[in-house]
Write a protein that holds these residues in place. Structure first.
Motif, mmCIF file in Angstrom:
data_model
loop_
_atom_site.group_PDB
_atom_site.id
_atom_site.type_symbol
_atom_site.label_atom_id
_atom_site.label_comp_id
_atom_site.label_asym_id
_atom_site.label_seq_id
_atom_site.Cartn_x
_atom_site.Cartn_y
_atom_site.Cartn_z
ATOM 1 N N GLU A 32 0.836 -1.298 -0.115
ATOM 2 C CA GLU A 32 0.135 0.213 -0.144
ATOM 3 C C GLU A 32 0.902 1.239 -0.022
ATOM 4 O O GLU A 32 0.471 2.282 0.037
ATOM 5 N N GLY A 33 2.370 0.931 0.170
ATOM 6 C CA GLY A 33 3.043 2.224 0.079
ATOM 7 C C GLY A 33 3.032 3.003 1.465
ATOM 8 O O GLY A 33 3.452 4.162 1.613
ATOM 9 N N ILE A 34 2.779 2.122 2.435
ATOM 10 C CA ILE A 34 2.591 2.684 3.725
ATOM 11 C C ILE A 34 3.889 2.151 4.635
ATOM 12 O O ILE A 34 4.036 0.752 4.539
ATOM 13 N N ALA A 35 4.370 2.787 5.432
ATOM 14 C CA ALA A 35 5.705 2.388 6.457
ATOM 15 C C ALA A 35 5.055 2.212 7.746
ATOM 16 O O ALA A 35 4.632 3.231 8.323
ATOM 17 N N LEU A 36 5.384 1.221 8.723
ATOM 18 C CA LEU A 36 5.173 1.255 9.872
ATOM 19 C C LEU A 36 6.279 2.042 10.727
ATOM 20 O O LEU A 36 7.493 1.723 10.258
ATOM 21 N N PRO A 37 6.171 2.601 11.782
ATOM 22 C CA PRO A 37 7.158 3.288 12.525
ATOM 23 C C PRO A 37 8.053 2.196 12.990
ATOM 24 O O PRO A 37 7.757 0.901 13.542
ATOM 25 N N ASP A 38 9.378 2.511 12.972
ATOM 26 C CA ASP A 38 10.256 1.526 13.476
ATOM 27 C C ASP A 38 10.189 0.978 14.775
ATOM 28 O O ASP A 38 10.365 -0.187 15.109
ATOM 29 N N ASN A 39 9.509 1.908 15.775
ATOM 30 C CA ASN A 39 9.470 1.500 16.934
ATOM 31 C C ASN A 39 8.093 0.942 17.555
ATOM 32 O O ASN A 39 7.884 0.838 18.394
ATOM 33 N N ALA A 40 7.410 0.686 16.284
ATOM 34 C CA ALA A 40 6.230 -0.011 16.701
ATOM 35 C C ALA A 40 6.262 -1.614 17.046
ATOM 36 O O ALA A 40 7.040 -2.245 16.727
ATOM 37 N N PHE A 41 5.207 -1.908 17.774
ATOM 38 C CA PHE A 41 5.452 -3.275 18.422
ATOM 39 C C PHE A 41 3.838 -3.755 18.075
ATOM 40 O O PHE A 41 3.011 -3.278 18.533
ATOM 41 N N VAL A 42 3.598 -4.783 17.237
ATOM 42 C CA VAL A 42 2.287 -5.315 16.652
ATOM 43 C C VAL A 42 1.926 -6.500 17.681
ATOM 44 O O VAL A 42 2.868 -7.451 17.743
ATOM 45 N N PHE B 170 -7.248 -3.730 6.759
ATOM 46 C CA PHE B 170 -7.135 -3.734 5.277
ATOM 47 C C PHE B 170 -8.750 -4.090 4.682
ATOM 48 O O PHE B 170 -9.265 -4.856 4.810
ATOM 49 N N THR B 171 -8.879 -3.135 4.199
ATOM 50 C CA THR B 171 -10.551 -3.042 3.541
ATOM 51 C C THR B 171 -10.285 -2.637 2.230
ATOM 52 O O THR B 171 -9.303 -2.148 1.647
ATOM 53 N N ASP B 172 -11.531 -2.652 1.313
ATOM 54 C CA ASP B 172 -11.488 -2.069 -0.162
ATOM 55 C C ASP B 172 -11.360 -0.598 -0.106
ATOM 56 O O ASP B 172 -11.150 0.004 -0.914
ATOM 57 N N GLU B 173 -11.496 -0.002 0.981
ATOM 58 C CA GLU B 173 -11.340 1.415 0.992
ATOM 59 C C GLU B 173 -9.734 1.698 1.636
ATOM 60 O O GLU B 173 -9.056 0.971 1.382
ATOM 61 N N GLN C 25 -7.528 -12.352 11.851
ATOM 62 C CA GLN C 25 -7.955 -12.801 10.585
ATOM 63 C C GLN C 25 -7.031 -12.353 9.305
ATOM 64 O O GLN C 25 -7.615 -12.269 8.337
ATOM 65 N N GLY C 26 -5.681 -11.812 9.738
ATOM 66 C CA GLY C 26 -5.009 -11.357 8.558
ATOM 67 C C GLY C 26 -5.303 -10.175 7.913
ATOM 68 O O GLY C 26 -4.663 -9.543 6.877
ATOM 69 N N TYR C 27 -6.381 -9.425 8.560
ATOM 70 C CA TYR C 27 -6.919 -8.055 8.033
ATOM 71 C C TYR C 27 -6.981 -7.169 8.890
ATOM 72 O O TYR C 27 -7.126 -5.963 8.756
ATOM 73 N N GLN C 28 -6.889 -7.344 10.245
ATOM 74 C CA GLN C 28 -6.878 -6.219 11.135
ATOM 75 C C GLN C 28 -5.567 -6.710 12.049
ATOM 76 O O GLN C 28 -5.277 -7.640 12.656
ATOM 77 N N TYR C 29 -4.834 -5.424 12.313
ATOM 78 C CA TYR C 29 -3.646 -5.606 13.258
ATOM 79 C C TYR C 29 -3.426 -4.499 14.162
ATOM 80 O O TYR C 29 -3.985 -3.043 13.928
ATOM 81 N N LYS C 30 -3.205 -4.638 15.475
ATOM 82 C CA LYS C 30 -3.174 -3.610 16.457
ATOM 83 C C LYS C 30 -1.540 -3.391 16.820
ATOM 84 O O LYS C 30 -1.080 -4.469 17.190
ATOM 85 N N TYR C 31 -1.243 -2.186 17.156
ATOM 86 C CA TYR C 31 0.285 -1.870 17.438
ATOM 87 C C TYR C 31 0.148 -0.613 18.397
ATOM 88 O O TYR C 31 -0.772 0.061 18.499
ATOM 89 N N PHE C 32 1.479 -0.666 19.241
ATOM 90 C CA PHE C 32 1.528 0.690 20.010
ATOM 91 C C PHE C 32 3.026 1.060 19.492
ATOM 92 O O PHE C 32 3.719 0.130 18.824
ATOM 93 N N ILE C 33 3.455 2.105 20.089
ATOM 94 C CA ILE C 33 4.828 2.524 19.814
ATOM 95 C C ILE C 33 5.437 2.437 21.118
ATOM 96 O O ILE C 33 5.051 2.778 22.181
ATOM 97 N N CYS C 34 6.620 1.916 21.074
ATOM 98 C CA CYS C 34 7.589 1.602 21.805
ATOM 99 C C CYS C 34 8.459 2.682 22.302
ATOM 100 O O CYS C 34 9.371 2.914 21.559
#
Length: 150
Positions: A81-91, A118-121, A96-105
């Motif tokens: 999608e051309g999106i980068a996760l912050p380096d200090n993110a912790f997932v 991840f949706t069609d939108e 079900q492979g389409y929702q992820y939760k993370y916080f910043i460390c």
């Protein structure tokens, strides 16, 4: 916080054992997700419930060792999608492979929680809770409602 007591009081303490992880497992998770610090709130939850939390989130990936791979999975999906996760993110959770939760460390011991769905939108991180402890308690309440109030 005593998450085992919260799960027990919510009636979610059966079917799957509530079982924590050990300190070395926390280190393995840090190495796997390339972070140097985990917030105290998350450490306490995982030390108590990191291998199983009864009925809570039994349909989600959040337990050790599965959590070790979640950041790599999310980064691969976001790259398309051309999106980068912050380096200090912790997932810390996936559904079900389409929702992820993370916080910043960083040095915040009870960090905000972000959701990537991840949706069609549009796919972009969204703030879903101002603290991890609130996210966990609300999640436990939602599972209690699903099992006992439906």
């Amino acid at each position: 916080m005593n998450y085992i007591s919260v799960l027990t009081e919510a009636g979610l303490d059966f079917e799957t054992q509530i079982k924590g992880i050990a300190e070395p497992d926390l280190n393995e998770m840090c190495q796997a997700q390339n972070v140097t610090h985990l917030p105290e709130t998350y450490k306490q939850f995982m030390l108590q419930c990191g291998r199983g939390a009864g009925l809570y989130a039994r349909d989600s990936d959040f337990t050790f060792p599965r959590v070790c791979n979640l950041k790599n999975e999310l980064e691969r999906e976001l790259a398309t999608e051309g999106i980068a996760l912050p380096d200090n993110a912790f997932v810390f959770a996936a559904y079900q492979g389409y929702q992820y939760k993370y916080f910043i460390c960083d040095e915040n011991e009870d960090p905000a929680v972000f959701l990537v769905m991840f949706t069609d939108e549009e796919t972009s991180p969204t703030l879903v809770n101002v603290t991890l402890s609130q996210e966990l308690l609300e999640g436990i309440s939602q599972y209690k409602s699903a099992f006992y109030e439906s």
